[in-house]
Structures are given as structure tokens and as C-alpha cells.
Design an enzyme around this catalytic site. Structure first.
Site, PDB file in Angstrom:
ATOM      1  CG  HIS A 171      -1.984  -0.996   1.219  1.00 12.99           C
ATOM      2  ND1 HIS A 171      -3.240  -0.797   0.705  1.00 12.99           N
ATOM      3  CD2 HIS A 171      -1.960  -2.262   1.666  1.00 12.99           C
ATOM      4  CE1 HIS A 171      -3.956  -1.900   0.851  1.00 12.99           C
ATOM      5  NE2 HIS A 171      -3.204  -2.811   1.437  1.00 12.99           N
ATOM      6  CE  LYS A 207      -5.920  14.005   0.077  1.00 12.27           C
ATOM      7  NZ  LYS A 207      -6.113  12.778  -0.645  1.00 12.27           N
ATOM      8  NE  ARG A 208      -3.140  10.421   9.995  1.00  8.08           N
ATOM      9  CZ  ARG A 208      -2.835   9.539  10.952  1.00  8.08           C
ATOM     10  NH1 ARG A 208      -3.690   8.599  11.283  1.00  8.08           N
ATOM     11  NH2 ARG A 208      -1.705   9.628  11.598  1.00  8.08           N
ATOM     12  CE  LYS A 230      -1.900  10.851   2.918  1.00  6.80           C
ATOM     13  NZ  LYS A 230      -2.640   9.976   1.975  1.00  6.80           N
ATOM     14  CB  THR A 284      -9.975   4.990  -0.933  1.00  7.70           C
ATOM     15  OG1 THR A 284      -9.416   5.365   0.330  1.00  7.70           O
ATOM     16  CG2 THR A 284      -9.326   3.710  -1.411  1.00  7.70           C
ATOM     17  CE  LYS A 302     -13.745   6.266   1.096  1.00 13.51           C
ATOM     18  NZ  LYS A 302     -12.697   6.301   2.125  1.00 13.51           N
TER      19      LYS A 302
HETATM   20  C1  26W Z   1       4.461   0.860   9.781  1.00 10.31           C
HETATM   21  C2  26W Z   1       3.729   2.155   9.729  1.00 10.31           C
HETATM   22  C3  26W Z   1       2.732   2.193   8.618  1.00 10.31           C
HETATM   23  C4  26W Z   1       1.384   2.343   8.910  1.00 10.31           C
HETATM   24  C5  26W Z   1       0.454   2.356   7.885  1.00 10.31           C
HETATM   25  C6  26W Z   1       3.141   2.078   7.312  1.00 10.31           C
HETATM   26  C7  26W Z   1       2.217   2.096   6.306  1.00 10.31           C
HETATM   27  C8  26W Z   1       0.883   2.224   6.583  1.00 10.31           C
HETATM   28  C9  26W Z   1      -0.165   2.197   5.499  1.00 10.31           C
HETATM   29  C10 26W Z   1       0.206   1.192   4.429  1.00 10.31           C
HETATM   30  C11 26W Z   1      -0.368   3.552   4.909  1.00 10.31           C
HETATM   31  C12 26W Z   1      -1.622   3.618   4.112  1.00 10.31           C
HETATM   32  O1  26W Z   1      -2.703   3.691   4.658  1.00 10.31           O
HETATM   33  N1  26W Z   1      -1.496   3.624   2.788  1.00 10.31           N
HETATM   34  C13 26W Z   1      -2.618   3.982   1.958  1.00 10.31           C
HETATM   35  O2  26W Z   1      -3.324   2.823   1.562  1.00 10.31           O
HETATM   36  C14 26W Z   1      -4.501   3.171   0.847  1.00 10.31           C
HETATM   37  C15 26W Z   1      -5.258   1.896   0.567  1.00 10.31           C
HETATM   38  O3  26W Z   1      -4.602   1.131  -0.377  1.00 10.31           O
HETATM   39  C16 26W Z   1      -4.144   3.921  -0.421  1.00 10.31           C
HETATM   40  O4  26W Z   1      -5.324   4.304  -1.059  1.00 10.31           O
HETATM   41  C17 26W Z   1      -3.295   5.146  -0.092  1.00 10.31           C
HETATM   42  O5  26W Z   1      -2.856   5.763  -1.280  1.00 10.31           O
HETATM   43  C18 26W Z   1      -2.120   4.753   0.757  1.00 10.31           C
HETATM   44  O6  26W Z   1      -1.410   5.906   1.195  1.00 10.31           O
END
Ligand code: 26W
Length: 810
Positions: free
Chosen positions: A356, A545-546, A551, A653, A657
Site C-alpha cells: 500500500h 486525508k491524513r 499529500k 480512496t 468517494k
Molecule cells: C508501519 C507504519 C505504517 C502504517 C500504515 C506504514 C504504512 C501504513 C499504510 C500502508 C499507509 C496507508 O494507509 N497507505 C494507503 O493505503 C490506501 C489503501 O490502499 C491507499 O489508497 C493510499 O494511497 C495509501 O497511502
């Protein structure tokens, strides 16, 4: 379903719950009790569906999907479950009949915030879609006592508060103590050799009990029900008062605290890895409990694990649950006594991995020492997987080749989780076409050359039943009328029928009216929450968004400052009145992100109090952005800001929406924006900025942010303003330095200055389009009509066809 549960029946059931559980009649009950009673009634309905589904899946020996994720950002469930069960209307009638306002009862429910952002919300949308498509599927995660923090803004700055969601949120959970699993940490391994066969024994470990708290998931227009299994952590040793004076008592209390801390809190980091021991414990805890529970049920049904891979597929949501790989190996080797090759074949065929993010700082690399100490047996297995893989790679590339180092699983005293996944999984997928290409051609270039068929794409999707059907009832009604019924809720491609009305003045006007009403409703909500009065005549321009530098919320702010300056200088400066709305949580340790929040609030404070901006420009930071707020905001949005640096946002995503709710997108060719652009064409989206390839080329050539700054008087002006500060006197020269000189890191890492000019021009195109309401509404209609491919149903069908090999409802 609808026929069985009419208003009168539901009323009786709710009254029964109130009486038996709270000793109350309807007129004595609080809103919270009313909410709980309603939840219990629906839970009972779903409970019987769930039992029937489980029985059928077992009887037909169907292959099951297990979706493992550290996060499920479920949001609220009462209205959603009622909608899916087809009882929303009678439920509202019953609530009203009992003297309550249904809207208020729905608002009483806390969001189940067991996730950070995109990855967690995706998992929630997918659970719903898998259920609606009648795929036997279970989600697994941790029953965090505290979900994502609640955000308060105090003096312009983010303050984090604990999110105690379980008080009311546990209404949906069923605790299944009899399905408790034991998870072992620490200790060491004693080998017992019997000829050539080793029987390793784990001694001196500490146990933690994993207790399932199951949430039933309702599908739309089906009796199929799936489960989200949330593991709670408990200590196996009860605290024994008789030990009080012996010193053992404190030890027991300590042990209990150590165990229970595992399920205490969700890590609030999004896209940022920190090698914290507690996080590794969380990961192994939920993964071990999950595999043990699947294996236990499998053994009970089939008497062997030899056919495990035929009956199960384990999808791992980013690398966070990657320990399923060695954990499944452990069970097959140590508990079943299979040889390595047999165990490895079964494991490889059972697991699949979704990536992701390509951000380097998000990559999980566990320090070997921590890993070894906490999980000695798992370490042994990972080391052996790594040794064999490296041997294979060396056979292929030659010893000492840099590609071997790059792909190694254990290297430089670290365990690299992504490489473990790529090595072990039957499939590796990205989440948009562009992102999957980047995985194939860059991040996983070498492994992809070795096994090209393993690498796939499944573009993300969203639960359109929640994001249109439930969140935007007026639009849902229009879609009903224009597409010939509610079929589009099950078959999102039917949204295309709407396009027949692209030139129908009445329909376009109705669409405009729906948006205007939704804006008013949202404004009422904001006023009630915060006292802020939104200008509903202005365009709602939204970025939610975060908060992350990639971003580029800051790019949006730079543009707002630009508009503000010009407006002040030149009373004839033409632009469409705007309400710029932001919503974003920053990871508590992410200092720059928190500065950007403060900047937004400083700008907002200045702009909103400047009479020159009255009715023209308004900036609002919405506190505590979350699923339930998004459900109110999406239907009211007109412009969707999707402006990440190309190549950085895996998919997005939120973008989908907005599109489904008729907002137009201003965005870069990043993530799924690329595919949205393909759907609607140049004329129905505002694309700007560097492409992913352009970004790479510019970096190769050498990117000098200061050149852009020197050449652009507007940028100079804006930076000066940030330096000087706004009404509150706070200077943002730290952010300016980050953009222009770098402040210890490369200047303007996310190339805001390179994209500023084309962003500005894209906004001018937005203005032109907005000036003509019929044109705008037509564009909006086309976006909705062509958004069907972004339904989670399509994504889940892709997974089922290309990765899981499971059938689904037609
Ligand atoms: C280890 C810390 C950590 C925590 C969360 C690393 C990575 C993450 C996630 C993978 C970050 C995340 O939410 N990524 C998002 O995933 C969405 C679903 O696929 C995508 O639509 C977003 O573009 C992506 O940033």
C-alpha cells in the site's frame, strides 16, 4: 428480510431489549440505551444469518478468504447494518414511534476508529463487499481499547485525546471465550533430535491469551454474513490476592499489565515505521492467534492440514501481518510434524500480499535482536527461509551481486518484511495501475523479473452502498429514478445509465439542488459543532486525508495565500468565491505535519476575520476528521483536492468517494487519479503537475527548488508572508526553509514549487467551469456516471478472480 421486520415487530423487539437489559421503558431510556437496544436487535438478526452462513460454508467445504489487517476503520454500524439488512426505513419508524429522533440515535454511536486512514478504511469497505458478494471471508485484527485519537484544535494546534470507543461500541461485539488462543513470547528453544528430525521445544516463554470479540458483518440484499474477529489480550494468570504479601502478587499484576497492554492502543503512525517492541508484539499476537484459530477449525473438519491451501487464502494487508508466514510454517513443522518442503509448499500457496505504499520511511525492517529475543522460534524459521532464498538468489545472480543484497530477507541485522512477503506469497499486488507499475519496475524490479506472473494489480474501490446509498440519500433517489431502480447498488456499472441524462436540463438542475441542499445540511452541522458559519453560496473546495508532506496540504495553503494576497491588492481580482475546507490528523510525533495544521489555522484566522474576504474566501479546518464526518462531507463537496506528488500516493480512496458524490477533482496524475482521468477524459477533471516519470527525470537532472522561487514573484510574495506570519504573529519560516533551502534535508522534497504554477492554472480552469452551473453539473453527472469501476465490488471480484480463486455471487 424487509417483510419479516416491519415497524411493529422492531418496536416490540427494541422494547424487549430495553426492558431486559436496562430495566427501562422507552420513555425512561437514555439515547445511549436506545442505541444499544437497537444494536442488539440488529445483532440478533445478523447472528442467525451468521450461524447459517458458517454452517453452509462448512457443509459445502468452501474455500475461505482470511483478510489480515492491523487496521479496520469501520466507523459507525447501526445505520449501515439497517441499510444492508433492508430495515432502515422500519427501524427509523420504530425509533420515532418510541419517542426518539432516529438521526440523534445514529449520532450517539461512536465511530469504531480501529485504523489510521486509507489502509484501514479499505479493509472495512472490502469486508462489506466480500459479504455482499457472498464470499466466505473473515477479517482479523486487534480489539484496540483505544482507537485512533480524537483530535482537538487548541490555539490552532492539534491536541490528542484518548478514544474510548468501547463504552458503547462494544454493542456489536460477541465475546467467544471458548475460542481463546494462547500466544507465546520470549523464552528460548531447546532442540530434541530424533535421528534426522528435530522436535524443537519452546521453554521459558510468557503466555498471552487472545480472546475473540467478533463483529458480524451484514451484506446488502443477502442473508450471507461474515465476521470481523478482533482479538483482545488477556493474561493467563489471574491476580491472586492470597499472594499479596509474598511478592508474587506484584509480579502477577505486572504480568497482567504486560499482557493487556498489547490490545491497549492503535499506533497512530500512518506511512511511518518505528521499530517499537510493542508494535512487534501486537503483530505477532494477532497473527499467531489468527493462524492457530484457522488451523484448529481446519483440523477439526478435515483431520489434517495437508489440504490447508486448498481451503484457505490469507490476504495480508501491507507487511504488518507478514508474520503469518513463519507462524503458519511453525504450525506445519512443529505441530503437524511436516518436513520443510511440504510446509513451505502449503504456506506459499496460502498467502498473498498487498502493498500500500512506496514511501521508504514506511518500510518495516525489524532489528534482528528484538525479533530474536521476542520470537525465538519464529526467528529460527525466518532465518531458514532467508537462508534458502539467498542461496537461490545467489544461484541466479551470483554471489556478492548487489541484487542479492537488495532482495535479502535478513540483512545488516535487520528482518525486512516486504522481502519476506515477496519471497513467500503466491501473489503480490499494488492498489492502482500506476502503483503496481512502480512496484514492477522499481521497488520490486528484480523479484518481478524472476517471477513476473506473481505481480498483479487490483485497483482499490469503495463501498458505494455506504458512500452513496447511506451517506447521500438524495443522490441515491436521483440514481434510482435515472437508472431504473436500485440495481446500481448491487451492480455499480449501472451508474453508467445516468449518462443518458447528461444534457437533460431538469436532471442537471436536480443534481445542482441536491448538492446545494447537502451543503446547507453540512453547514448546519458545522455551525452546531463549532459555531462557524459556512458560506453556502461559495464553492466547497475540500482536502481531507491524513496530514503528510507528500499529500501536499501545504501546496493548497500556498495557493490560498496567493488568492488572498491578490484579492487584497486588487479589488477587481476575479475568482470564484470559495470555502476551503481541510480535515486531517497528524501523527502525534510528526512535527512538520503539526506545523502545517497550525499554519492552516493561522491562515484561516486571518482570512476569516478580514472584511476584504467576506463572501469571497473562507478557510476552515474541520476538527477530528473521521469516517462519520466524511459521510456528511462527501455529499456536500464540490471540488476534491487530490494533489500528492506523482508517484507517492499508492491509490487514494477518498478521491473515489468524492467522485461518486459528484465532486470534481483537481489532481495530479498519481495513484487512482490516473484511472479516474481515463474514465472521464480531460474535459471532466482538472489535471496538473508533473507526472511520475517527470518527477524521476527532474530528480535525475537535479531539482533546485530555489530556482522556481527566484523566477516567480508570486512565490516570493507567498514565502515572505509565511515568514512574516499572520494575524497571530506566528512565523512559519521553518516551513519556508524546508521548501527553499532544505533545513538539513533536500529542499522541497515533494516538489511543491515545481507544481505551483500549473496548480494555479488548474484552479483558474476550475473557476471558469464553476461560473457556468449547468456546465459544472454536467461534468459532475459524468463523474458519477463513470465512477462505477471504483466500487469495492469490482475490486473484490478482481481479487477473487486473479488471486484468491474463489467464486462469488453473480
Ligand atoms: C508501519 C507504519 C505504517 C502504517 C500504515 C506504514 C504504512 C501504513 C499504510 C500502508 C499507509 C496507508 O494507509 N497507505 C494507503 O493505503 C490506501 C489503501 O490502499 C491507499 O489508497 C493510499 O494511497 C495509501 O497511502
Amino acid at each position: 428480510m424487509t417483510d419479516t421486520y416491519k415497524k411493529d415487530r422492531l418496536t416490540q423487539l427494541i422494547l424487549g431489549k430495553l426492558q431486559r437489559n436496562f430495566g427501562r421503558t422507552a420513555d425512561q431510556a437514555t439515547k445511549e440505551q436506545m442505541f444499544k437496544a437497537c444494536a442488539m436487535v440488529l445483532r440478533d438478526i445478523m447472528g442467525s444469518n451468521s450461524l447459517a452462513t458458517d454452517k453452509m460454508v462448512q457443509f459445502e467445504q468452501q474455500r475461505q478468504v482470511h483478510y489480515l489487517s492491523m487496521e479496520f476503520l469501520m466507523g459507525r454500524s447501526l445505520e449501515k447494518n439497517a441499510f444492508n439488512l433492508g430495515v432502515l426505513k422500519p427501524l427509523k419508524e420504530a425509533i420515532k414511534f418510541l419517542g426518539f429522533d432516529p438521526g440523534e440515535i445514529f449520532e450517539t454511536e461512536p465511530d469504531a476508529g480501529l485504523g489510521n486512514g486509507g489502509l484501514g478504511r479499505l479493509a472495512a469497505c472490502y469486508l462489506e463487499a466480500m459479504t455482499t458478494l457472498e464470499i466466505p471471508a473473515t477479517g482479523y485484527s486487534i480489539c484496540y481499547e483505544l482507537g485512533i485519537f480524537k483530535q482537538k484544535i487548541v490555539d490552532g494546534q492539534q491536541v490528542e485525546l484518548a478514544d474510548n470507543w468501547l463504552d458503547l461500541g462494544d454493542s456489536w461485539l460477541i465475546t467467544k471465550t471458548d475460542e481463546t488462543e494462547e500466544v507465546k513470547f520470549g523464552g528460548h528453544i531447546v532442540d530434541h533430535w530424533e535421528g534426522n528430525v528435530n522436535h524443537p521445544e519452546h521453554v521459558g516463554y510468557t503466555s498471552v491469551l487472545a480472546v475473540p470479540r467478533d463483529m458480524i458483518i451484514a451484506g446488502y440484499d443477502t442473508d450471507h454474513a461474515n465476521t470481523l474477529r478482533l482479538w483482545d489480550a488477556k493474561s493467563p494468570t489471574p491476580v491472586d490476592m492470597s499472594l499479596y504479601s509474598s511478592g508474587e502478587y506484584l509480579k502477577a499484576v505486572e504480568q497482567q499489565a504486560m499482557a493487556e497492554v498489547i490490545a491497549k492502543v492503535l499506533y497512530p503512525d500512518d506511512n511511518h515505521y518505528e521499530g517499537k517492541s510493542l508494535r512487534l508484539r501486537q503483530q505477532y499476537f494477532f497473527v499467531s492467534a489468527t493462524v492457530q484459530s484457522i488451523a484448529r477449525k481446519h483440523r477439526a473438519q478435515y483431520g489434517t492440514l495437508k489440504n490447508f491451501h486448498e481451503k484457505h487464502v490469507l490476504q495480508i494487508n501491507d507487511t504488518h501481518p507478514a508474520l503469518v508466514i513463519p507462524e503458519l510454517m511453525r504450525i506445519l513443522l512443529d505441530e503437524e510434524g511436516y518436513d520443510w518442503d511440504t510446509a513451505w509448499e502449503i504456506t506459499k500457496q496460502s498467502v498473498a500480499y498487498t502493498n500500500h505504499t512506496v514511501l521508504a520511511e514506511a518500510l518495516e525492517r525489524w532489528p534482528q535482536e528484538l525479533f530474536e529475543t521476542l520470537l525465538p522460534r519464529i526467528w529460527d524459521i525466518v532465518r531458514e527461509i532467508a537462508r534458502r532464498y539467498q542461496e537461490e538468489l545467489e544461484g541466479h545472480f551470483g554471489q556478492g551481486d548487489s541484487r542479492v543484497a537488495h532482495m535479502a530477507i535478513v540483512w545488516d541485522n535487520e528482518v525486512r518484511m516486504a522481502n519476506l512477503c515477496v519471497c513467500a506469497c503466491r501473489a503480490v499486488n499494488g492498489v492502482s495501475a500506476l502503483h503496481s507499475d512502480i512496484l514492477r519496475h522499481d521497488v520490486f524490479l528484480e523479484p518481478c523479473r524472476l517471477e513476473p506472473d506473481k505481480f498483479k494489480n487490483v485497483t482499490n474501490g469503495i463501498d458505494h452502498r455506504r458512500w452513496i446509498g447511506e451517506a447521500n440519500p438524495a443522490l441515491a433517489k436521483l440514481l434510482h429514478d435515472c437508472t431504473g431502480g436500485d440495481d446500481y447498488l448491487l451492480h455499480a456499472d449501472k451508474l453508467a445509465e445516468l449518462e443518458k441524462f447528461a444534457d437533460d436540463k431538469k436532471v442537471l438542475e436536480r443534481l445542482g439542488k441536491i448538492k446545494a441542499d447537502n451543503k446547507k445540511r453540512f453547514a448546519e452541522f458545522v455551525k452546531a459543532e463549532s459555531g462557524i458559519v459556512l458560506n453556502t453560496d461559495a464553492m466547497f473546495d475540500v482536502q481531507v486525508k491524513r496530514l503528510h508532506e507528500y499529500k501536499r496540504q501545504l501546496l493548497n495553503v500556498l495557493h490560498i495565500v496567493y488568492l488572498y494576497q491578490h484579492m487584497k491588492e486588487d479589488p477587481h481580482f476575479e475568482f470564484q468565491p470559495r470555502v476551503c475546507l481541510f480535515g486531517a490528523k497528524a501523527a502525534p510525533g510528526y512535527a512538520v505535519a503539526k506545523r502545517i495544521i497550525r499554519l492552516i489555522n493561522s491562515v484561516a484566522d486571518t482570512v476569516n476575520n478580514d472584511p476584504a474576504c467576506k463572501d469571497r474566501l473562507q478557510v476552515v479546518f474541520l476538527e477530528n476528521y473521521r469516517v462519520s464526518l466524511a459521510e456528511k462531507l462527501m455529499p456536500a463537496s464540490e471540488l476534491s483536492e487530490q494533489i500528492s506528488l506523482a508517484g507517492k500516493e499508492a491509490s487514494g480512496t477518498g478521491n473515489m468517494k468524492f467522485m461518486m458524490n459528484g465532486a470534481l477533482t483537481i489532481g495530479t496524475l498519481d495513484g487512482a487519479n490516473v484511472e479516474m482521468h481515463e474514465q472521464v477524459g480531460d474535459d471532466n477533471i482538472f489535471i496538473f503537475g508533473l507526472t511520475a516519470r517527470g518527477v524521476s527525470k527532474l530528480r535525475e537532472k537535479g531539482y533546485f527548488a530555489s530556482d522556481y522561487y527566484m523566477d516567480d514573484p508570486d512565490l516570493k510574495w507567498i514565502m515572505k508572508r509565511l515568514n512574516d506570519g499572520f494575524a497571530d504573529g506566528e512565523s512559519y519560516n521553518d516551513l519556508v526553509r524546508r521548501l527553499i533551502s532544505g533545513d538539513g534535508c533536500p529542499a522541497d522534497e515533494y516538489m511543491l514549487l515545481a507544481d505551483f504554477e500549473s496548480y494555479k492554472v488548474a484552479h483558474q480552469h476550475v473557476d471558469e467551469a464553476y461560473r457556468d452551473p449547468m456546465k459544472w453539473n454536467r461534468m459532475s453527472l459524468i463523474n458519477i456516471a463513470r465512477s462505477g469501476v471504483f466500487s469495492a465490488d469490482r475490486s473484490i471480484r478482481n481479487y477473487a478472480d486473479t488471486i484468491w480463486d474463489v467464486p462469488y455471487r453473480a
